[in-house]
Design an enzyme around this catalytic site. Sequence first.
Site, PDB file in Angstrom:
ATOM      1  N   GLN A 128      30.128 -16.002  45.318  1.00  0.00           N
ATOM      2  CA  GLN A 128      30.012 -14.951  46.323  1.00  0.00           C
ATOM      3  C   GLN A 128      28.582 -14.803  46.819  1.00  0.00           C
ATOM      4  O   GLN A 128      28.356 -14.502  47.989  1.00  0.00           O
ATOM      5  CB  GLN A 128      30.500 -13.627  45.730  1.00  0.00           C
ATOM      6  CG  GLN A 128      30.569 -12.477  46.709  1.00  0.00           C
ATOM      7  CD  GLN A 128      31.279 -11.267  46.131  1.00  0.00           C
ATOM      8  OE1 GLN A 128      31.897 -11.353  45.076  1.00  0.00           O
ATOM      9  NE2 GLN A 128      31.199 -10.144  46.807  1.00  0.00           N
ATOM     10  N   TYR A 231      37.828 -19.296  26.719  1.00  0.00           N
ATOM     11  CA  TYR A 231      37.999 -18.081  25.930  1.00  0.00           C
ATOM     12  C   TYR A 231      37.449 -18.336  24.532  1.00  0.00           C
ATOM     13  O   TYR A 231      37.807 -19.318  23.876  1.00  0.00           O
ATOM     14  CB  TYR A 231      39.478 -17.686  25.860  1.00  0.00           C
ATOM     15  CG  TYR A 231      40.008 -17.145  27.161  1.00  0.00           C
ATOM     16  CD1 TYR A 231      39.749 -15.832  27.550  1.00  0.00           C
ATOM     17  CD2 TYR A 231      40.761 -17.946  28.016  1.00  0.00           C
ATOM     18  CE1 TYR A 231      40.231 -15.335  28.743  1.00  0.00           C
ATOM     19  CE2 TYR A 231      41.240 -17.455  29.218  1.00  0.00           C
ATOM     20  CZ  TYR A 231      40.972 -16.150  29.569  1.00  0.00           C
ATOM     21  OH  TYR A 231      41.445 -15.657  30.767  1.00  0.00           O
TER      22      TYR A 231
END
EC number: 1.14.13.200
Length: 561
Positions: A128, A231
């Site tokens: 972004q 994870y």
Amino acid sequence: MSTEEVPVLIVGGGLTGLSAALFLSQHGVSCRLVEKHRGTTVLTRASGISSRTMELLRGVGLERTVIERGPKLVEGARWRELGQPADQIPWVVIRANGLHDLENAVTVEEPSLDVGHLSPTRPYWCGQDRLEPILRDEAVRRGARIDFNTRMEAFTADESGVTATIVDQATGEQSTVRARYLIAADGVRSPVRETLGITRTGHGTIGNAMSVLFKADLRDTVKGRRFVICYLPNPDEPGVLQLPEVPAVLQLFDEDRWIFGFFFDPRETSPEQFTDERCAQIIRTATGLPGLPVEVQMARPWEMSHNSARSYRSGRVFLAGDAAHVHPPAGAFGANGGIQDAHNLAWKLAAVLKGTAGDALLDTYEQERLPIGAAVADQAWIRHTWRLNDSEELRRALRESTLVATGYRYTSDAVLGAAYPEPIPAAHDLTGRPGYRVPHVWLGRGGERVSTVDLGGDAFVVLAGPDGGEWQAAADKVAQDLGVPVHCHPVGGDGQLTDPDGAFLGTTGLTRNGALLIRPDGFVAWRAEYLPEDAAGELRSALERILARTSGTPGGTALEG
């Protein structure tokens, strides 16, 4: 105090707001955007750009710019097959006991990114913080006014527009803006949504999280086992929630920068207590690399939630992006959805502002995007839960990533002859049915390849079969009568577009003189299986209904399912 008048005021200068400014400018609509922050974000979020969003950026000439700013996303197997190229990232999600034990890591998700048969482009990785300046610069180049360090203090709405009080935060000077329409792209907490009293539905707050952007050389550590997300077990550190079903997350940002995320209980630990050194130690513990040099560049708290607004429109005000829908980041659907909201709304606002469509066309923004926003939020929730706790029930509810990103469909008053029970089907059906994005077929024009997806942008398009030359005269007459741009492209035959692979009729299911009517956003609005006796009359009737100008009833084939 003088009053400035503008057709559209946009509040919020993130990806959604900047996209709205860009797409409105593409359609020749003047707009002003105000954003309270001093500039585009320095935060590293929303890196995965879907093929559908890339199509929209391609439509405004930004595809090459985005490609140059970030690596290509590929399937894990393809990446390994190509010899693990450094300029590509495998879309692989894994679970491991630490980066020191990657050889025993378990693959949680490795979705197919083979979209060559679905799209003229493909997914890319562009954070972004890199994409926002690209959108800003192009929007300004096209004429949009974008003011950072400027906030909307208050607004009132009436039947003819919105009056907003704008504050220049550098000087404290106040001014008044009168806009025909307001787009609220002002984020998760959306003051505009709260002022309007629009409620939300969903699971609500899932937890409080901390995201840490850090720099570390992990190239040798992850060599041969590259991933976008890993994870990891939560480190046994004070303040870090020790919930086995909610692990820590390590996400790639770029070559030597990573984002590490973990949950914390704000009742026990404040975000300020997670200093840079403490965050670095948490990262070392979670990765299993106690001697890893870590340079923390930024740490920010955020709230993971799952909510969808019950309405996207209130009179002259529209919600878009996080103001309308928010969900866990699993699937990388959030920013893509906001950009697609803006794209859907922009052409409709342009048509109404130019006087070629009735106000009811704007109702179709909510009719189309609200079900999609809610369904995508649910898919993100399912992915988030499934990645942590696999079950057969979750697997059955899960939709394939490219299906969520590209294969969705609309049911609205701007789609004729089709109604669907749910916005995301169980399988891809990009075959020219109304409500779906036009199917991608490579065609030839002037010795170059052009996709059917590239033919729209700022006008309606009639895409006809090789014996559909009479649609050209019909399109020209309707365009002149209604004052609406309508381009006609017979494919094959004597038309300028050739069908070198002979795939057009088979993909669209059209007869040789049938046609598709494509909206400016690339979605099929209506189809005619055959050339009718009064092609101009049928086409005119269809456009009048789509644009909410009359209640005429066009021909075409009704579809359900």
